[in-house]
Design a protein around this motif. Structure first.
Motif, short mmCIF file in Angstrom:
data_model
loop_
_atom_site.label_atom_id
_atom_site.label_comp_id
_atom_site.label_asym_id
_atom_site.label_seq_id
_atom_site.Cartn_x
_atom_site.Cartn_y
_atom_site.Cartn_z
N HIS A 1 0.82 -1.22 0.00
CA HIS A 1 0.00 0.00 0.00
C HIS A 1 0.85 1.26 0.00
CE1 HIS A 1 -4.01 -1.90 1.52
NE2 HIS A 1 -3.59 -2.40 0.38
N SER A 2 2.16 1.12 0.14
CA SER A 2 3.05 2.29 0.08
C SER A 2 3.56 2.54 -1.34
CB SER A 2 4.23 2.13 1.04
OG SER A 2 5.09 1.09 0.62
N TYR A 3 3.16 1.71 -2.30
CA TYR A 3 3.52 1.92 -3.71
C TYR A 3 2.59 2.96 -4.32
CZ TYR A 3 5.92 -2.63 -3.18
OH TYR A 3 6.70 -3.66 -2.78
N SER B 1 -10.05 -1.16 6.54
CA SER B 1 -9.34 -2.01 7.50
C SER B 1 -7.83 -2.12 7.27
CB SER B 1 -9.95 -3.41 7.50
OG SER B 1 -9.86 -3.99 6.23
N THR B 2 -7.30 -1.37 6.33
CA THR B 2 -5.86 -1.39 6.11
C THR B 2 -5.35 0.03 5.94
OG1 THR B 2 -6.14 -1.69 3.74
CG2 THR B 2 -5.82 -3.68 5.03
N ASN B 3 -4.05 0.17 5.95
CA ASN B 3 -3.43 1.48 5.83
C ASN B 3 -3.46 1.97 4.39
OD1 ASN B 3 -2.69 1.78 8.53
ND2 ASN B 3 -0.81 0.62 8.22
N ILE B 4 -3.90 3.22 4.24
CA ILE B 4 -3.86 3.90 2.95
C ILE B 4 -3.13 5.22 3.16
CG2 ILE B 4 -5.28 5.10 1.21
CD1 ILE B 4 -5.25 2.14 0.82
N TYR B 5 -2.26 5.54 2.24
CA TYR B 5 -1.46 6.76 2.33
C TYR B 5 -2.20 7.89 1.61
CZ TYR B 5 2.26 3.78 4.08
OH TYR B 5 2.99 2.91 4.84
N TRP B 6 -3.22 8.43 2.26
CA TRP B 6 -4.10 9.43 1.65
C TRP B 6 -3.36 10.67 1.18
CZ3 TRP B 6 -8.63 8.45 -0.24
CH2 TRP B 6 -9.39 7.40 0.29
N ALA C 1 -0.06 10.83 0.36
CA ALA C 1 1.13 10.54 -0.44
C ALA C 1 0.95 11.11 -1.84
CB ALA C 1 1.34 9.04 -0.50
N PRO C 2 1.96 11.54 -2.45
CA PRO C 2 3.38 11.44 -2.11
C PRO C 2 3.90 12.60 -1.26
CG PRO C 2 3.19 12.31 -4.32
CD PRO C 2 1.78 12.07 -3.81
N PHE C 3 3.02 13.45 -0.80
CA PHE C 3 3.45 14.64 -0.06
C PHE C 3 3.74 14.35 1.41
CE2 PHE C 3 0.43 15.76 -3.43
CZ PHE C 3 1.33 16.37 -4.30
N VAL C 4 2.95 13.47 2.00
CA VAL C 4 3.14 13.07 3.39
C VAL C 4 3.15 11.54 3.44
CG1 VAL C 4 2.17 13.14 5.72
CG2 VAL C 4 1.94 15.13 4.22
N ASN C 5 4.19 10.97 4.01
CA ASN C 5 4.34 9.52 4.05
C ASN C 5 3.78 8.98 5.37
OD1 ASN C 5 5.06 6.97 3.23
ND2 ASN C 5 7.14 7.13 4.00
N ARG C 6 2.46 9.10 5.53
CA ARG C 6 1.80 8.66 6.76
C ARG C 6 0.56 7.86 6.40
NH1 ARG C 6 -2.14 11.37 10.49
NH2 ARG C 6 -2.08 10.08 12.34
N PRO C 7 0.46 6.63 6.91
CA PRO C 7 -0.72 5.82 6.59
C PRO C 7 -1.90 6.15 7.50
CG PRO C 7 0.82 4.53 7.89
CD PRO C 7 1.46 5.87 7.65
N PHE C 8 -3.10 5.93 6.97
CA PHE C 8 -4.34 6.12 7.71
C PHE C 8 -5.20 4.88 7.52
CE2 PHE C 8 -2.92 10.31 6.47
CZ PHE C 8 -3.10 11.07 7.61
#
Length: 171
Positions: free
Chosen positions: A59-61, A109-114, A116-123
């Motif tokens: 999910h970080s891709y 139910s999983t992490n999404i990097y809303w 990204a690519p500006f902030v590398n923080r999952p939600f």
């Protein structure tokens, strides 16, 4: 989400087809584009297992960045609004719309990097605790899996109803 992306894409594509059939895409092509879009973000699993050797969460891709799907969806909307030939733009619209739906379903139910690519923080809306060694058991036995089952049942009902209606037309 483990099993609901394809059924959710089927639901959206089936329910929207009648609204857009006047633009020349056959139901089958429209449905295929929608179904492909609903699983397209997970095609990064090929890279995840084949090349990255699970070094980073898939999910970080970039293929799982909502900003990518929002950009593609915006471009598809603009093309659909401004192009004279609507068929290809329509297929891009259902493809990217279901790709964005994939992001929303994953967010449950999983992490999404809303950001990204500006902030590398999952939600994540819900955090599924890691209780079992096999990751998939954690999701299968979590209460959020009930939503997946409901989506699969809804898609199955739509599919059966369509088959039944088509069968009645033949007789």
């Amino acid at each position: 989400m483990i099993v609901a992306h394809l059924p959710a894409g089927y639901i959206v594509s089936t329910l929207l087809f009648h609204r857009f059939e006047k633009y020349g895409a056959s139901r089958l092509i429209f449905l295929r584009a929608g179904l492909l879009g609903s699983i397209a973000p997970d095609l990064d699993m090929i890279y995840f297992y084949g090349f990255d050797h699970r070094a980073h969460p898939h999910h970080s891709y970039f293929s799982h960045f909502p900003s990518v799907w929002l950009l593609l969806l915006t471009l598809a909307i603009l093309c659909f609004q401004h192009c004279k030939q609507k068929k290809l733009a329509l297929l891009a619209l259902i493809f990217t719309g279901n790709g964005m739906l994939h992001m929303l379903l994953d967010y449950i139910s999983t992490n999404i990097y809303w950001l990204a690519p500006f902030v590398n923080r999952p939600f994540a809306l819900i955090t599924v605790p890691s209780v079992y060694q096999d990751w998939w058991l954690n999701f299968l036995l979590h209460r959020s899996f009930a939503l997946e089952i409901l989506i699969v049942l809804w898609a199955t009902c739509l599919w059966c109803r369509r088959r039944l209606a088509r069968h009645e037309l033949v007789e």
